[in-house]
Scaffold this motif. Structure first.
Motif, short mmCIF file in Angstrom:
data_model
loop_
_atom_site.label_atom_id
_atom_site.label_comp_id
_atom_site.label_asym_id
_atom_site.label_seq_id
_atom_site.Cartn_x
_atom_site.Cartn_y
_atom_site.Cartn_z
N TRP A 195 0.84 -1.20 0.00
CA TRP A 195 0.00 0.00 0.00
C TRP A 195 0.87 1.25 0.00
O TRP A 195 0.60 2.23 -0.70
CB TRP A 195 -0.91 -0.03 1.23
CG TRP A 195 -1.80 1.16 1.39
CD1 TRP A 195 -2.86 1.52 0.62
CD2 TRP A 195 -1.70 2.16 2.42
NE1 TRP A 195 -3.44 2.67 1.10
CE2 TRP A 195 -2.75 3.08 2.20
CE3 TRP A 195 -0.84 2.36 3.50
CZ2 TRP A 195 -2.95 4.19 3.02
CZ3 TRP A 195 -1.06 3.46 4.33
CH2 TRP A 195 -2.10 4.36 4.08
N ARG A 196 1.97 1.23 0.77
CA ARG A 196 2.88 2.38 0.82
C ARG A 196 3.56 2.60 -0.53
O ARG A 196 3.72 3.76 -0.98
CB ARG A 196 3.92 2.18 1.92
CG ARG A 196 3.30 2.15 3.31
CD ARG A 196 4.31 2.48 4.38
NE ARG A 196 5.37 1.48 4.49
CZ ARG A 196 6.36 1.57 5.39
NH1 ARG A 196 6.44 2.62 6.19
NH2 ARG A 196 7.28 0.63 5.46
N ARG A 197 3.97 1.51 -1.18
CA ARG A 197 4.59 1.67 -2.50
C ARG A 197 3.60 2.27 -3.49
O ARG A 197 3.96 3.12 -4.31
CB ARG A 197 5.08 0.31 -3.00
CG ARG A 197 6.39 -0.14 -2.38
CD ARG A 197 7.03 -1.25 -3.22
NE ARG A 197 6.16 -2.42 -3.29
CZ ARG A 197 6.22 -3.45 -2.46
NH1 ARG A 197 7.12 -3.45 -1.48
NH2 ARG A 197 5.42 -4.48 -2.59
N ALA A 198 2.33 1.83 -3.41
CA ALA A 198 1.31 2.37 -4.30
C ALA A 198 1.10 3.86 -4.05
O ALA A 198 0.91 4.65 -4.99
CB ALA A 198 0.00 1.61 -4.12
N LEU A 199 1.12 4.26 -2.77
CA LEU A 199 0.97 5.68 -2.46
C LEU A 199 2.13 6.50 -2.99
O LEU A 199 1.95 7.61 -3.52
CB LEU A 199 0.85 5.87 -0.94
CG LEU A 199 -0.50 5.58 -0.29
CD1 LEU A 199 -0.42 5.83 1.21
CD2 LEU A 199 -1.60 6.41 -0.91
N ARG A 200 3.35 5.96 -2.85
CA ARG A 200 4.52 6.71 -3.32
C ARG A 200 4.48 6.90 -4.84
O ARG A 200 4.97 7.90 -5.37
CB ARG A 200 5.80 5.98 -2.92
CG ARG A 200 6.11 6.04 -1.44
CD ARG A 200 7.57 5.68 -1.17
NE ARG A 200 7.89 4.32 -1.56
CZ ARG A 200 7.79 3.28 -0.74
NH1 ARG A 200 7.36 3.45 0.50
NH2 ARG A 200 8.11 2.07 -1.15
N LYS A 201 3.91 5.94 -5.55
CA LYS A 201 3.89 6.00 -7.01
C LYS A 201 2.62 6.64 -7.57
O LYS A 201 2.51 6.84 -8.77
CB LYS A 201 4.03 4.58 -7.58
CG LYS A 201 5.37 3.93 -7.27
CD LYS A 201 5.41 2.51 -7.81
CE LYS A 201 6.74 1.83 -7.48
NZ LYS A 201 6.78 0.44 -7.98
#
Length: 299
Positions: A195-201
């Motif tokens: 979820w954090r990777r998706a937010l960063r991207k």
């Protein structure tokens, strides 16, 4: 005969009074469902704002990568918040969410530190040997949800006898189509890495990213807001599900009372007709006795 008729009349009156109460509860449950569902919908924009803030912070913060705690430190304490109800007349509402949570707990390596919202859920978990460390009352309106969530967040930060919670799960019932609901769970802490990777991207709506003033302190506050919004939404969904379950239970009760009133009214009418038939028979028998030749000859 008269006592039986009077008894049936009392039963019919009592059933009618009970039906009035049931229909009032149905109306209240239907109205409550609307306000809680509206509260859930209203969280959408705010939740999106929190996500956007997190996406900026995670792009720039050192906490964008998993910390040792998030990676699985030995001191990790697992916490769980289970939303139930204080009142009855909700069918299997509390059993469903409690059984779902208990099954999930069985897959965890350590016994969780459980927080219960609602006396019925507390009792169900206690019967299963998972006595919650703290009990919170179920809010009676949308305005009462925010103070409750503040109490829960404070309790999670300093739980009695558990230590600091580093892994947190939510368990509650979520409304489904019609008057149905289904139990769901969500892991709030640690933040899911995917979820954090998706937010960063995730793309930013403008060409320039905003500047973050405060660094990791801002990220911590946004995470706190994320917890608050998630807990608020879970509580509102649970309350909507509770009232949907109560509405369905009251609908069944209303139908049963209707059927009982039909049977009682039919029994009363049969009893009254039987009494009238006996009176008519007595009148007819008396008339025939007075009109018989033997009676006329005596005169």
């Amino acid at each position: 005969m008269t006592e039986n008729a009077a008894g049936l009349q009392r039963k019919i009156k009592s059933a009618g009074d009970l039906q009035a109460v049931v229909r009032t509860m149905k109306a209240l449950a239907a109205a409550n469902i609307g306000q809680y569902e509206k509260a859930v919908r209203s969280l959408g924009d705010y939740y999106r704002s929190v996500e956007m803030g997190l996406s900026v912070c995670l792009r720039r913060s050192a906490l964008a990568e998993p910390t040792p705690e998030a990676a699985g430190a030995k001191a990790r304490i697992t916490g769980a918040v289970v939303f139930g109800s204080d009142q009855g007349l909700v069918g299997r509402f509390n059993d469903v969410v409690a059984d779902f949570a208990i099954e999930k707990f069985s897959t965890l390596k350590k016994r969780p530190c459980v927080f219960a919202v609602g006396e019925r859920a507390f009792s169900r978990l206690e019967d299963a040997g998972l006595t919650p460390v703290e009990l919170f009352p179920v809010p009676g309106s949308v305005k009462s949800i925010s103070p409750l969530i503040g109490q829960i967040v404070a309790a999670i930060e300093t739980p009695p006898g558990c230590g600091a919670v580093t892994e947190l799960y939510l368990f509650h019932n979520r409304p489904a189509l019609g008057a149905a609901y289904a139990p769901v769970d969500q892991r709030l802490l640690p933040l899911d890495e995917e979820w954090r990777r998706a937010l960063r991207k995730s793309p930013w709506p403008t060409t320039n990213l905003p500047e973050v003033i405060g660094g990791d302190a801002v990220l911590q506050e946004l995470i706190r807001e994320y917890l608050f919004v998630s807990l608020f939404r879970a509580c509102a969904e649970s309350l909507a599900s509770e009232n949907a379950s109560r509405l369905a239970a009251m609908q069944r009760a209303d139908t049963n009372i209707d059927e009982m009133l039909v049977d009682l009214t039919a029994a009363y009418h049969r009893l009254r007709q039987s009494a009238i038939d006996e009176e008519l028979f007595d009148v007819t028998a008396g008339f025939e006795a007075l009109s018989s030749p033997a009676t006329s000859g005596d005169r």
